[in-house]
Design a protein around this motif. Structure first.
Motif: not given
Length: 313
Positions: A1-14, A84-97
Protein backbone atom coordinates in the motif's frame (compact mmCIF):
# COMPACT_ATOMS: atom_id res chain seq x y z
CA UNK A 1 0.00 0.00 0.00
CA UNK A 2 1.40 3.39 -1.02
CA UNK A 3 1.32 5.80 1.91
CA UNK A 4 0.69 9.52 1.73
CA UNK A 5 2.48 12.08 3.89
CA UNK A 6 -0.08 11.98 6.70
CA UNK A 7 0.04 8.18 6.92
CA UNK A 8 3.86 8.13 6.92
CA UNK A 9 4.15 10.77 9.65
CA UNK A 10 1.41 9.22 11.78
CA UNK A 11 2.92 5.73 11.52
CA UNK A 12 6.34 7.16 12.36
CA UNK A 13 4.76 8.75 15.43
CA UNK A 14 3.24 5.42 16.49
CA UNK A 15 6.66 3.78 16.16
CA UNK A 16 8.28 6.63 18.09
CA UNK A 17 5.67 6.32 20.86
CA UNK A 18 6.40 2.60 21.25
CA UNK A 19 10.12 3.42 21.27
CA UNK A 20 9.46 5.99 23.99
CA UNK A 21 7.72 3.30 26.06
CA UNK A 22 10.84 1.17 25.54
CA UNK A 23 13.09 4.01 26.69
CA UNK A 24 10.74 4.61 29.63
CA UNK A 25 11.32 0.97 30.56
CA UNK A 26 15.06 1.57 30.45
CA UNK A 27 14.61 4.61 32.70
CA UNK A 28 12.68 2.53 35.24
CA UNK A 29 14.95 -0.51 35.07
CA UNK A 30 18.07 1.62 35.54
CA UNK A 31 16.55 3.79 38.26
CA UNK A 32 17.15 6.90 36.15
CA UNK A 33 13.76 8.53 36.76
CA UNK A 34 15.39 11.29 38.79
CA UNK A 35 18.54 11.40 36.68
CA UNK A 36 17.44 14.96 35.98
CA UNK A 37 16.10 16.20 39.34
CA UNK A 38 14.32 19.24 37.89
CA UNK A 39 12.02 19.94 34.94
CA UNK A 40 11.96 21.09 32.17
CA UNK A 41 15.69 21.74 32.55
CA UNK A 42 18.21 19.17 33.79
CA UNK A 43 20.32 20.36 36.72
CA UNK A 44 19.24 23.85 35.76
CA UNK A 45 20.67 23.44 32.24
CA UNK A 46 19.10 22.84 28.84
CA UNK A 47 22.05 20.58 27.95
CA UNK A 48 22.84 18.34 30.94
CA UNK A 49 26.35 18.01 32.35
CA UNK A 50 28.68 15.16 31.47
CA UNK A 51 30.84 15.42 34.59
CA UNK A 52 30.39 16.53 38.23
CA UNK A 53 32.61 19.53 37.54
CA UNK A 54 29.93 21.01 35.26
CA UNK A 55 27.21 20.94 37.93
CA UNK A 56 25.87 24.32 39.09
CA UNK A 57 26.81 25.18 42.67
CA UNK A 58 23.28 24.74 44.03
CA UNK A 59 23.16 21.00 43.23
CA UNK A 60 24.50 18.16 45.36
CA UNK A 61 27.21 16.05 43.69
CA UNK A 62 25.58 12.91 45.10
CA UNK A 63 22.52 13.55 42.86
CA UNK A 64 24.60 13.25 39.70
CA UNK A 65 25.16 10.03 37.76
CA UNK A 66 26.14 10.63 34.15
CA UNK A 67 24.46 7.45 32.86
CA UNK A 68 21.18 8.07 34.67
CA UNK A 69 21.18 11.76 33.77
CA UNK A 70 21.61 11.15 30.06
CA UNK A 71 19.19 8.21 30.03
CA UNK A 72 16.48 10.47 31.46
CA UNK A 73 17.51 13.33 29.17
CA UNK A 74 17.23 11.12 26.06
CA UNK A 75 13.81 10.03 27.32
CA UNK A 76 12.75 13.67 27.44
CA UNK A 77 14.22 14.42 24.00
CA UNK A 78 12.24 11.58 22.44
CA UNK A 79 9.12 12.93 24.13
CA UNK A 80 9.77 16.33 22.53
CA UNK A 81 10.27 14.71 19.12
CA UNK A 82 6.98 12.84 19.49
CA UNK A 83 5.27 16.08 20.42
CA UNK A 84 6.57 17.68 17.22
CA UNK A 85 5.55 14.66 15.14
CA UNK A 86 2.04 14.72 16.58
CA UNK A 87 1.81 18.45 15.85
CA UNK A 88 2.75 17.76 12.21
CA UNK A 89 0.28 14.85 12.13
CA UNK A 90 -2.47 17.14 13.40
CA UNK A 91 -1.64 19.77 10.77
CA UNK A 92 -1.63 17.20 7.95
CA UNK A 93 -4.94 15.71 9.11
CA UNK A 94 -6.83 18.82 7.96
CA UNK A 95 -6.75 17.39 4.43
CA UNK A 96 -9.30 14.81 5.66
CA UNK A 97 -11.66 17.24 7.40
CA UNK A 98 -14.41 16.92 4.76
CA UNK A 99 -14.33 13.32 3.52
CA UNK A 100 -12.88 11.59 6.62
CA UNK A 101 -13.41 13.89 9.60
CA UNK A 102 -12.61 11.14 12.14
CA UNK A 103 -8.98 11.34 11.00
CA UNK A 104 -8.92 15.00 12.03
CA UNK A 105 -10.71 14.32 15.32
CA UNK A 106 -8.35 11.51 16.32
CA UNK A 107 -5.28 13.56 15.37
CA UNK A 108 -6.60 16.52 17.36
CA UNK A 109 -7.19 14.22 20.34
CA UNK A 110 -3.61 12.93 20.11
CA UNK A 111 -2.36 16.53 19.98
CA UNK A 112 -4.24 17.44 23.17
CA UNK A 113 -3.13 14.23 24.90
CA UNK A 114 0.54 14.81 24.13
CA UNK A 115 0.32 18.28 25.71
CA UNK A 116 -1.15 16.69 28.84
CA UNK A 117 1.55 14.00 28.68
CA UNK A 118 4.30 16.62 28.61
CA UNK A 119 2.86 18.36 31.65
CA UNK A 120 2.36 15.04 33.42
CA UNK A 121 5.97 14.04 32.76
CA UNK A 122 7.06 17.17 34.59
CA UNK A 123 4.82 16.34 37.52
CA UNK A 124 6.33 12.85 37.75
CA UNK A 125 9.78 14.40 38.24
CA UNK A 126 8.68 17.27 40.48
CA UNK A 127 6.80 14.91 42.84
CA UNK A 128 9.79 12.60 43.17
CA UNK A 129 8.39 9.76 41.02
CA UNK A 130 4.99 9.46 42.72
CA UNK A 131 3.82 5.92 41.96
CA UNK A 132 0.31 6.67 40.70
CA UNK A 133 1.61 9.45 38.45
CA UNK A 134 4.07 7.03 36.83
CA UNK A 135 1.15 4.69 36.17
CA UNK A 136 -0.96 7.47 34.67
CA UNK A 137 2.00 8.58 32.56
CA UNK A 138 2.38 5.09 31.07
CA UNK A 139 -1.36 4.60 30.46
CA UNK A 140 -1.57 7.96 28.71
CA UNK A 141 1.27 6.92 26.39
CA UNK A 142 -0.77 3.82 25.49
CA UNK A 143 -3.83 5.97 24.84
CA UNK A 144 -1.85 8.28 22.55
CA UNK A 145 -0.60 5.23 20.66
CA UNK A 146 -4.06 3.75 20.01
CA UNK A 147 -5.46 7.18 19.11
CA UNK A 148 -2.81 7.56 16.42
CA UNK A 149 -3.41 4.01 15.17
CA UNK A 150 -7.09 4.83 14.84
CA UNK A 151 -6.28 7.96 12.83
CA UNK A 152 -4.02 6.04 10.44
CA UNK A 153 -6.62 3.30 10.07
CA UNK A 154 -9.42 5.75 9.28
CA UNK A 155 -7.18 7.42 6.69
CA UNK A 156 -6.42 4.02 5.13
CA UNK A 157 -9.70 2.18 5.70
CA UNK A 158 -10.42 1.72 1.99
CA UNK A 159 -7.03 0.07 1.37
CA UNK A 160 -7.19 -2.03 4.56
CA UNK A 161 -10.75 -3.27 4.21
CA UNK A 162 -11.09 -7.05 4.27
CA UNK A 163 -13.95 -9.48 3.68
CA UNK A 164 -15.06 -12.05 6.24
CA UNK A 165 -17.96 -14.49 6.44
CA UNK A 166 -20.56 -13.30 8.94
CA UNK A 167 -20.19 -16.12 11.46
CA UNK A 168 -16.40 -15.96 11.53
CA UNK A 169 -16.46 -12.18 11.80
CA UNK A 170 -18.76 -12.39 14.83
CA UNK A 171 -16.54 -14.97 16.52
CA UNK A 172 -13.42 -12.90 15.89
CA UNK A 173 -15.13 -9.78 17.25
CA UNK A 174 -16.11 -11.60 20.44
CA UNK A 175 -12.64 -13.08 20.95
CA UNK A 176 -10.68 -9.88 20.26
CA UNK A 177 -13.06 -7.87 22.46
CA UNK A 178 -12.47 -10.35 25.31
CA UNK A 179 -8.71 -10.25 24.71
CA UNK A 180 -8.63 -6.45 24.58
CA UNK A 181 -10.60 -6.24 27.83
CA UNK A 182 -8.44 -8.87 29.56
CA UNK A 183 -5.25 -7.15 28.38
CA UNK A 184 -6.27 -3.86 29.97
CA UNK A 185 -7.22 -5.65 33.18
CA UNK A 186 -3.73 -7.17 33.11
CA UNK A 187 -2.19 -3.74 32.55
CA UNK A 188 -4.12 -2.41 35.53
CA UNK A 189 -3.03 -5.33 37.71
CA UNK A 190 0.55 -4.99 36.45
CA UNK A 191 0.65 -1.32 37.41
CA UNK A 192 -0.56 -2.24 40.89
CA UNK A 193 2.28 -4.77 41.17
CA UNK A 194 4.77 -2.14 40.00
CA UNK A 195 3.48 0.44 42.45
CA UNK A 196 3.79 -2.08 45.30
CA UNK A 197 7.34 -2.87 44.22
CA UNK A 198 8.16 0.85 44.15
CA UNK A 199 6.99 1.13 47.75
CA UNK A 200 9.27 -1.77 48.75
CA UNK A 201 12.18 -0.35 46.77
CA UNK A 202 11.86 3.09 48.37
CA UNK A 203 11.67 1.85 51.96
CA UNK A 204 14.34 3.13 54.33
CA UNK A 205 15.53 -0.45 54.71
CA UNK A 206 14.57 -2.13 51.46
CA UNK A 207 14.27 -5.94 51.34
CA UNK A 208 16.46 -7.85 48.86
CA UNK A 209 15.48 -7.26 45.22
CA UNK A 210 14.80 -10.93 44.54
CA UNK A 211 12.08 -10.94 47.23
CA UNK A 212 10.16 -7.89 46.04
CA UNK A 213 7.59 -9.71 43.89
CA UNK A 214 7.00 -12.42 46.48
CA UNK A 215 6.20 -9.69 49.03
CA UNK A 216 3.63 -7.96 46.80
CA UNK A 217 1.00 -10.50 47.78
CA UNK A 218 -2.46 -11.15 46.38
CA UNK A 219 -2.32 -8.60 43.56
CA UNK A 220 0.59 -10.38 41.92
CA UNK A 221 -1.14 -13.75 42.37
CA UNK A 222 -4.22 -12.41 40.57
CA UNK A 223 -2.02 -10.83 37.89
CA UNK A 224 -0.27 -14.13 37.17
CA UNK A 225 -3.50 -16.16 37.27
CA UNK A 226 -5.30 -13.73 34.97
CA UNK A 227 -2.64 -14.33 32.31
CA UNK A 228 -4.34 -17.68 31.64
CA UNK A 229 -7.45 -15.83 30.41
CA UNK A 230 -5.29 -13.72 28.10
CA UNK A 231 -3.60 -16.85 26.78
CA UNK A 232 -6.92 -18.63 26.17
CA UNK A 233 -8.41 -15.61 24.37
CA UNK A 234 -5.26 -15.24 22.29
CA UNK A 235 -5.35 -18.95 21.48
CA UNK A 236 -8.96 -18.59 20.35
CA UNK A 237 -8.00 -15.77 17.99
CA UNK A 238 -5.08 -17.82 16.65
CA UNK A 239 -7.31 -20.84 16.06
CA UNK A 240 -10.08 -18.92 14.29
CA UNK A 241 -7.76 -16.71 12.22
CA UNK A 242 -5.40 -19.54 11.19
CA UNK A 243 -7.78 -22.44 10.61
CA UNK A 244 -11.21 -20.89 10.02
CA UNK A 245 -10.26 -17.82 8.00
CA UNK A 246 -8.38 -18.94 4.93
CA UNK A 247 -8.93 -15.95 2.61
CA UNK A 248 -7.77 -13.03 4.82
CA UNK A 249 -3.95 -13.29 5.10
CA UNK A 250 -3.66 -10.00 6.97
CA UNK A 251 -5.94 -11.30 9.73
CA UNK A 252 -4.05 -14.59 9.90
CA UNK A 253 -0.68 -12.85 10.19
CA UNK A 254 -1.78 -10.41 12.90
CA UNK A 255 -3.48 -13.23 14.83
CA UNK A 256 -0.16 -15.11 14.88
CA UNK A 257 1.75 -11.98 15.99
CA UNK A 258 -0.73 -11.41 18.82
CA UNK A 259 -0.35 -14.95 20.11
CA UNK A 260 3.43 -14.71 19.89
CA UNK A 261 3.42 -11.47 21.90
CA UNK A 262 1.19 -13.08 24.55
CA UNK A 263 3.69 -15.92 24.90
CA UNK A 264 6.51 -13.37 25.17
CA UNK A 265 4.66 -11.58 27.98
CA UNK A 266 4.12 -14.83 29.86
CA UNK A 267 7.74 -15.92 29.48
CA UNK A 268 9.12 -12.56 30.63
CA UNK A 269 6.60 -12.49 33.48
CA UNK A 270 7.83 -15.89 34.64
CA UNK A 271 11.39 -14.63 34.39
CA UNK A 272 10.58 -11.55 36.44
CA UNK A 273 9.09 -13.67 39.20
CA UNK A 274 11.66 -16.46 39.42
CA UNK A 275 14.85 -14.59 38.45
CA UNK A 276 14.54 -11.63 40.81
CA UNK A 277 13.31 -8.88 38.46
CA UNK A 278 16.14 -8.77 35.88
CA UNK A 279 16.15 -5.23 34.37
CA UNK A 280 16.20 -6.53 30.79
CA UNK A 281 13.03 -8.54 31.49
CA UNK A 282 11.36 -5.41 32.86
CA UNK A 283 12.11 -3.51 29.65
CA UNK A 284 10.96 -6.35 27.37
CA UNK A 285 7.79 -6.90 29.43
CA UNK A 286 6.77 -3.23 29.25
CA UNK A 287 7.60 -2.85 25.55
CA UNK A 288 5.87 -6.13 24.78
CA UNK A 289 2.56 -4.98 26.23
CA UNK A 290 2.73 -1.83 24.10
CA UNK A 291 3.18 -3.92 20.94
CA UNK A 292 0.43 -6.31 22.08
CA UNK A 293 -2.10 -3.54 22.63
CA UNK A 294 -1.18 -1.98 19.27
CA UNK A 295 -1.74 -5.21 17.32
CA UNK A 296 -4.89 -6.10 19.28
CA UNK A 297 -6.37 -2.69 18.49
CA UNK A 298 -5.45 -2.97 14.81
CA UNK A 299 -6.97 -6.46 14.69
CA UNK A 300 -10.14 -5.14 16.31
CA UNK A 301 -10.42 -2.31 13.77
CA UNK A 302 -9.87 -4.65 10.82
CA UNK A 303 -12.55 -7.09 11.97
CA UNK A 304 -14.96 -4.34 13.03
CA UNK A 305 -14.81 -2.68 9.60
CA UNK A 306 -14.69 -5.88 7.54
CA UNK A 307 -17.20 -6.35 4.76
CA UNK A 308 -19.55 -9.24 5.49
CA UNK A 309 -20.18 -12.24 3.25
CA UNK A 310 -23.69 -13.60 3.95
CA UNK A 311 -22.92 -17.12 2.70
CA UNK A 312 -19.54 -18.80 2.93
CA UNK A 313 -17.90 -20.00 -0.20
Amino acid sequence: MKLNTYQKVALSTVAATIFLIFVGGLVRASGAGLGCPDWPKCFGMWMPPISPAELPNNYDLSEFNVFKTWTEYVNRLIGVIIGLLITVTFALSFRYRKDKPKVLYSSATAFVLVLVQGWLGGQVVLTGLREWLITLHMLLAMLIMVTLIYGVFRASVDELRITLPNQKRQWLLVMVAILFFCSFIQIGLGTQVREAIDVLKNMTVSPPRDTWISEVGVVDNIHRSFSWLVLIAGGGILYISRWWVTDAPRIRKIGLIIFGLILLQIVTGIGLYYLGLPPVYQVVHLTGIAFLVAFEFLFLLLVLHADEVPVEG
